[in-house]
Design an enzyme around this catalytic site. Sequence first.
Site, mmCIF file in Angstrom:
data_model
loop_
_atom_site.group_PDB
_atom_site.id
_atom_site.type_symbol
_atom_site.label_atom_id
_atom_site.label_comp_id
_atom_site.label_asym_id
_atom_site.label_seq_id
_atom_site.Cartn_x
_atom_site.Cartn_y
_atom_site.Cartn_z
ATOM 1 N N ARG A 84 -26.763 -16.679 2.907
ATOM 2 C CA ARG A 84 -25.990 -17.844 2.487
ATOM 3 C C ARG A 84 -24.623 -17.397 1.976
ATOM 4 O O ARG A 84 -24.496 -16.324 1.404
ATOM 5 C CB ARG A 84 -26.717 -18.583 1.363
ATOM 6 C CG ARG A 84 -27.633 -19.679 1.847
ATOM 7 C CD ARG A 84 -28.219 -20.468 0.712
ATOM 8 N NE ARG A 84 -28.854 -19.645 -0.290
ATOM 9 C CZ ARG A 84 -28.341 -19.390 -1.479
ATOM 10 N NH1 ARG A 84 -27.206 -19.926 -1.839
ATOM 11 N NH2 ARG A 84 -28.989 -18.627 -2.324
ATOM 12 N N TYR A 223 -27.240 -18.706 10.203
ATOM 13 C CA TYR A 223 -28.308 -18.067 9.418
ATOM 14 C C TYR A 223 -28.838 -18.934 8.280
ATOM 15 O O TYR A 223 -28.063 -19.526 7.512
ATOM 16 C CB TYR A 223 -27.782 -16.759 8.817
ATOM 17 C CG TYR A 223 -28.884 -15.784 8.434
ATOM 18 C CD1 TYR A 223 -29.436 -14.920 9.387
ATOM 19 C CD2 TYR A 223 -29.377 -15.720 7.142
ATOM 20 C CE1 TYR A 223 -30.439 -14.029 9.045
ATOM 21 C CE2 TYR A 223 -30.390 -14.824 6.790
ATOM 22 C CZ TYR A 223 -30.907 -13.974 7.749
ATOM 23 O OH TYR A 223 -31.904 -13.085 7.418
ATOM 24 N N LYS A 232 -31.597 -26.006 1.844
ATOM 25 C CA LYS A 232 -30.799 -26.046 0.613
ATOM 26 C C LYS A 232 -29.801 -27.209 0.643
ATOM 27 O O LYS A 232 -29.526 -27.809 -0.393
ATOM 28 C CB LYS A 232 -30.062 -24.725 0.417
ATOM 29 C CG LYS A 232 -30.946 -23.488 0.489
ATOM 30 C CD LYS A 232 -31.955 -23.395 -0.630
ATOM 31 C CE LYS A 232 -32.636 -22.037 -0.612
ATOM 32 N NZ LYS A 232 -33.661 -21.888 -1.621
ATOM 33 N N HIS A 252 -35.439 -26.577 -7.399
ATOM 34 C CA HIS A 252 -35.647 -25.298 -6.719
ATOM 35 C C HIS A 252 -36.880 -24.630 -7.339
ATOM 36 O O HIS A 252 -36.767 -23.702 -8.121
ATOM 37 C CB HIS A 252 -34.377 -24.450 -6.938
ATOM 38 C CG HIS A 252 -34.309 -23.216 -6.131
ATOM 39 N ND1 HIS A 252 -33.556 -22.130 -6.512
ATOM 40 C CD2 HIS A 252 -34.886 -22.871 -4.962
ATOM 41 C CE1 HIS A 252 -33.667 -21.178 -5.608
ATOM 42 N NE2 HIS A 252 -34.468 -21.600 -4.662
ATOM 43 N N SER A 274 -33.205 -15.680 -8.564
ATOM 44 C CA SER A 274 -33.678 -14.804 -7.487
ATOM 45 C C SER A 274 -34.169 -13.470 -8.058
ATOM 46 O O SER A 274 -33.821 -13.092 -9.180
ATOM 47 C CB SER A 274 -32.594 -14.597 -6.449
ATOM 48 O OG SER A 274 -31.428 -14.180 -7.077
ATOM 49 N N CYS A 276 -37.204 -12.595 -8.995
ATOM 50 C CA CYS A 276 -38.208 -12.652 -10.060
ATOM 51 C C CYS A 276 -39.625 -12.803 -9.481
ATOM 52 O O CYS A 276 -40.564 -13.087 -10.216
ATOM 53 C CB CYS A 276 -37.931 -13.814 -11.006
ATOM 54 S SG CYS A 276 -36.498 -13.541 -12.071
ATOM 55 N N ASP A 303 -40.708 -23.015 -2.530
ATOM 56 C CA ASP A 303 -39.261 -22.979 -2.781
ATOM 57 C C ASP A 303 -38.690 -24.253 -3.393
ATOM 58 O O ASP A 303 -37.847 -24.174 -4.266
ATOM 59 C CB ASP A 303 -38.529 -22.673 -1.465
ATOM 60 C CG ASP A 303 -37.093 -22.222 -1.687
ATOM 61 O OD1 ASP A 303 -36.839 -21.543 -2.693
ATOM 62 O OD2 ASP A 303 -36.224 -22.544 -0.859
ATOM 63 N N ARG A 394 -35.688 -11.936 6.974
ATOM 64 C CA ARG A 394 -36.575 -13.066 6.663
ATOM 65 C C ARG A 394 -37.693 -13.247 7.676
ATOM 66 O O ARG A 394 -37.580 -12.864 8.832
ATOM 67 C CB ARG A 394 -35.743 -14.356 6.655
ATOM 68 C CG ARG A 394 -34.618 -14.389 5.641
ATOM 69 C CD ARG A 394 -35.113 -14.796 4.290
ATOM 70 N NE ARG A 394 -34.114 -14.708 3.240
ATOM 71 C CZ ARG A 394 -34.176 -15.417 2.122
ATOM 72 N NH1 ARG A 394 -35.155 -16.263 1.912
ATOM 73 N NH2 ARG A 394 -33.274 -15.269 1.183
ATOM 74 N N ASN A 521 -50.523 -11.800 -13.612
ATOM 75 C CA ASN A 521 -49.776 -12.962 -14.114
ATOM 76 C C ASN A 521 -50.684 -14.187 -14.235
ATOM 77 O O ASN A 521 -50.366 -15.141 -14.945
ATOM 78 C CB ASN A 521 -48.592 -13.279 -13.202
ATOM 79 C CG ASN A 521 -47.526 -12.199 -13.273
ATOM 80 O OD1 ASN A 521 -47.496 -11.419 -14.229
ATOM 81 N ND2 ASN A 521 -46.673 -12.119 -12.272
HETATM 82 O O1 SAT Z 1 -30.921 -18.819 3.221
HETATM 83 S S1 SAT Z 1 -31.677 -19.645 2.264
HETATM 84 O O2 SAT Z 1 -30.743 -20.479 1.498
HETATM 85 O O3 SAT Z 1 -32.593 -20.527 2.954
HETATM 86 C C1 SAT Z 1 -32.548 -18.690 1.227
HETATM 87 C C2 SAT Z 1 -31.779 -18.321 0.030
HETATM 88 O O4 SAT Z 1 -30.729 -17.681 0.155
HETATM 89 O O5 SAT Z 1 -32.202 -18.673 -1.080
HETATM 90 MN MN MN Z 2 -34.843 -20.553 -2.750
#
Ligand code: SAT
Ligand code: MN
Length: 610
Positions: A84, A223, A232, A252, A274, A276, A303, A394, A521
Amino acid sequence: MTSLASPINHTSNSMTLQHPQLKAWVDQTAALTGAAEVVWCTGSDAEWNSLTSLLVERGTFIRLNPEKHPNSFLARSHESDTARVEDRTFICSLREVDAGPTNNWRNPSDMRDMMTEKFRGSMQGRTLYVVPFCMGPLDSPLALIGVQLTDSPYVVVSMKIMCHMGEKVLQRLTADRSYIPCLHSLGAPLKPGQADVAWPCNDEKYIVHFPEAREVWSYGSGYGGNALLGKKCVALRIASSIARDEGWLAEHMLIMGLESPDGTKTYLTAAFPSACGKTNLAMIVPPDQYREQGWKTTLVGDDIAWLWPGKSGRLHAINPETGFFGVAPGTSWQSNSGAMEAMSANTIFTNVGLTDDGCVWWEGLSDPPAHLIDWKGKDWTPGCGRLAAHPNSRFTAPAGQCPNIDPNWQDPEGVPIDAIVFGGRRPSTMPLIYQSFDWTHGVFLGATQGSETTAAATGTVGTVRRDPMAMLPFCGYNMGDYFGHWLDMRKQIRRLPRIFHVNWFRKDTEGKFLWPGFRENLRVLDWIVKRCQGRVAGYETPIGWTPDWKGFNTEGLEGFTRERFDAIMLFRQEDWLAELTSQTDLFLKLYHTMPKELMCQRELLMARLV
Ligand code: SAT
Ligand code: MN
């Protein structure tokens, strides 16, 4: 019903188009972009087969070993198009203040004019695919319909995994229903006779949102979140703006279910910045001891969660997606067997390594093979000094293939939520788990969550990158107004979920993690469930409710002594004073719209600390 006849060659099979504006918009876009043909996507398996074969023919896809990875493919993107692009993401609300200081704002009409010129001729020599899609279970009252126009067949097949798409959506797009127009072009027109490349894209990228008009225009990238616009762009940025107007929340967050031995099921959502381990938590397998006792975990989403006050008076959640777009490196049978099973067939891998027997490999999957082809298409051997897979490589896999997918994951009414969990990567300060005093305090915990960016010297606070509700890059409007909307939601929910904050990453004075993490956890989730059910007492501290030694299950957790528990739960006044100081930047940045209630929460915390 409108006939699809038009001067451009539409391939439509026998789909029924009931929406008068849709065809006009498609025709206009085809004319603007100069697309060679228009194809209305049905979402059928036959369409998947023909598009994946086309992608193989063009060199975008490599068909993987059909025995080990049935119906699965590898794509290698252009090196400039691997993630992204946050600095190229724009929120074009009419007023700048409505985008707020955490978003890139542009004037919508200037942006439309400029982008129209970008799209002019941008699909020459290419096919324009019309992809009707639905975010959310098809007949959910909360489901949103979008239509993506794209010149990328990679996007079409990815959308088939990630959401409901094609004919079943078009059937539901009756004339009285609105849809979110999503225009997408790779920005790589082909002149007559010009040879194509495996991953067409443009160096210049624009990911543009018009929250008032509820539209997305994306240009230049093929992408992930830049191009699969349902994710998103629609399900978070546009949906958050719709949700504010309509009284719900687009978040999110993962959604998961926990079934305790007595058969009670508790659903929770969780938001993390991110890195975590959100996906791993979403797909957590209980430790053996818990499994033997009858604990089960289920997954609703990994997500995104859409939350609204249900008829039951509780907060209900749906997952608007039907697939995972998960980070490959680090995923293995040890770390996440659920994800591994989900991607065992019908999966698109992007930017991972290709082994000599036609399988995929990435760092952290297993012992490295002696040779493979890396994500750039080059020979790779262990020790060559390069990564086999891009760090943001991915897998795009159907969620329904996850072995513990929740039986209610497509329930149109969603699942009732009892707990909301925030967290961050905090080597110091934050205990393993604490519970907010109430909803408003919980919103404060979410608003101030974040991860420490500099490796903190142990015991001191590093620089905390605040990522409120993990929505920093995904909130389609002013972040302060967003907090206000969270606070308002309290009035609409009769049985409020309890709000918690977790930190799996606290370190001891030698810099070693205090908590084993991963499957363990579940012990923290166990305490959360018990708190929601009123079955365990909490210990009141200035920052919230924490477990006491007796109320927290450490049985069978080797080496986890009372001392260690005390260290991981430790509240240190000096850390918290530093924490308060470091929150100042966020509060100053959002000063004009920050709700007074949250300023007050900060004052109250200060008063409890000193
Ligand atoms: O590329 S995405 O936005 O789907 C995944 C991310 O970067 O969080
Ligand atoms: Mn995400």
